[in-house]
Design a protein around this motif. Structure first.
Motif, PDB file in Angstrom:
ATOM      1  N   CYS A  15       0.824  -1.208   0.000  1.00  0.00           N
ATOM      2  CA  CYS A  15       0.000   0.000   0.000  1.00  0.00           C
ATOM      3  C   CYS A  15       0.862   1.264   0.000  1.00  0.00           C
ATOM      4  O   CYS A  15       0.566   2.231  -0.709  1.00  0.00           O
ATOM      5  CB  CYS A  15      -0.923  -0.006   1.209  1.00  0.00           C
ATOM      6  N   TRP A  46       1.086   4.221  -2.840  1.00  0.00           N
ATOM      7  CA  TRP A  46       0.906   5.640  -2.534  1.00  0.00           C
ATOM      8  C   TRP A  46       2.083   6.471  -3.049  1.00  0.00           C
ATOM      9  O   TRP A  46       1.905   7.598  -3.502  1.00  0.00           O
ATOM     10  CB  TRP A  46       0.740   5.829  -1.024  1.00  0.00           C
ATOM     11  N   TYR A 101      -6.248   4.368   0.573  1.00  0.00           N
ATOM     12  CA  TYR A 101      -5.083   3.531   0.264  1.00  0.00           C
ATOM     13  C   TYR A 101      -4.802   2.571   1.417  1.00  0.00           C
ATOM     14  O   TYR A 101      -4.779   1.358   1.237  1.00  0.00           O
ATOM     15  CB  TYR A 101      -3.863   4.411  -0.001  1.00  0.00           C
ATOM     16  N   HIS A 102      -4.595   3.130   2.605  1.00  0.00           N
ATOM     17  CA  HIS A 102      -4.325   2.286   3.768  1.00  0.00           C
ATOM     18  C   HIS A 102      -4.349   3.138   5.022  1.00  0.00           C
ATOM     19  O   HIS A 102      -3.882   4.283   5.017  1.00  0.00           O
ATOM     20  CB  HIS A 102      -2.958   1.600   3.640  1.00  0.00           C
TER      21      HIS A 102
END
Length: 329
Positions: free
Chosen positions: A159, A163, A227-228
């Motif tokens: 992740c 990003w 995203y996370h």
């Protein structure tokens, strides 16, 4: 080095102690006994109890004293702020103190015993004395774990690598600032963004959308959560409530559902009104239901913070339901 993040947790306290005049008269000549309230538990600090008592003639010295006490079953540092008021006598006493462990007792002279029973002083009115106490206990604790915000089991390194990629192709702007993201990530998370990209709308053509109803900080963190959750290690309760509104507006359901579940866990007297408003704005039905149940259960028993900010229509319906008389024919 300990990197744990701490936060301050406040617990509101309140007691209204009514003492009949005849009980005061019994203690007028002095006694080892006192007139006391029940002991009350601090609702969100386990192992903490508090109460108040009054000696009309403390230790036979002609002084009336009240005693505020705190009992701790476990060692913990509490910053206490209390206000004791006898409205009829225009009397107010305020004190800040710290409790660490065991039992703590705060003694304070109220007046002389003679003054207590002096009708012109108005400590006793209509055959009773009313003492009110309110304030806060404050402790420090480790910040709540935000892992509930995570909705995937993707490897964190994957992740973070995603990003950091330079292939981002869409700009989200708010308050004159911009954040660049992947279209496909937004489309995967949000059917609203997916339709935007497929429709040939201005935003799809320009690869940019301007958001006007959320601050840039909220937009940036909410997008990073897509995203996370490790990209947003810490955020305030107010930000989390804004995230809920953002996820609702753009139909990001997995994150919305997990965040709603998390917010239910931090529901208390200090947060319930703000969380109720956030639930109403975000169509978060589970959170709204829990807030409603909490308010109905607490409204006659405990002080609720920020009640004046509660949505007016919601509050009206709440009062109707709470104070409705039940009848059987």
């Amino acid at each position: 080095m300990d990197s744990a993040v701490t936060q301050k947790l406040k617990c509101p306290i309140a007691i209204k102690l009514t003492i009949p005049e005849d009980k005061l008269e019994e203690q007028k000549e002095g006694s080892e006994d006192c007139l006391y309230s029940d002991d009350y538990e601090a609702f969100n600090i386990p192992g903490v109890e508090y109460g108040i008592s009054l000696y009309p003639n403390y230790d036979h010295v002609g002084e009336s004293r009240f005693i505020f006490f705190v009992s701790l079953s476990n060692p913990i540092k509490i910053d206490a702020n209390i206000k004791i008021e006898i409205k009829s006598a225009n009397y107010i006493f305020e004190k800040n103190f710290v409790v660490f462990e065991g039992d703590y007792t705060e003694y304070e002279k109220l007046c002389t015993t003679e003054e207590l029973f002096d009708t012109e002083k108005c400590f006793i009115v209509d055959g009773k004395m009313i003492i009110k106490i309110d304030g806060f206990f404050t402790i420090e604790k480790e910040a709540e774990d935000d892992t509930l915000l995570q909705c995937d089991n993707f490897d964190i390194s994957l992740c973070l690598a995603l990003w950091k990629q330079e292939t981002k192709d869409f700009v989200i702007a708010a308050e004159g600032k911009e954040i660049v993201v992947h279209k496909w990530v937004l489309a995967l998370r949000s059917p609203i963004f997916a339709r935007m990209f497929e429709s040939g709308m201005k935003e799809a053509e320009e690869n940019k959308v301007i958001i006007t109803d959320f601050s840039f900080i909220v937009v940036e963190k909410a997008i990073k959560l897509c995203y996370h959750q490790s990209l947003v290690p810490h955020s305030t309760l107010e930000e989390k409530m804004k995230f809920l509104q953002f996820f609702n507006k753009y139909d990001i359901q997995p994150l919305k559902n997990n965040l709603e579940t998390y917010l239910i866990t931090v529901l208390n007297e200090l947060t319930v009104c703000r969380l109720t408003n956030a639930a109403l704005l975000s169509n978060a039905t589970k959170l709204e239901t829990k807030c409603t149940e909490f308010l109905k259960d607490s409204i006659k028993k405990k002080p609720i913070s920020d009640f004046d900010i509660l949505d007016k229509d919601f509050a009206l319906n709440l009062f109707k339901g709470t104070f409705c008389h039940m009848s059987e024919a």
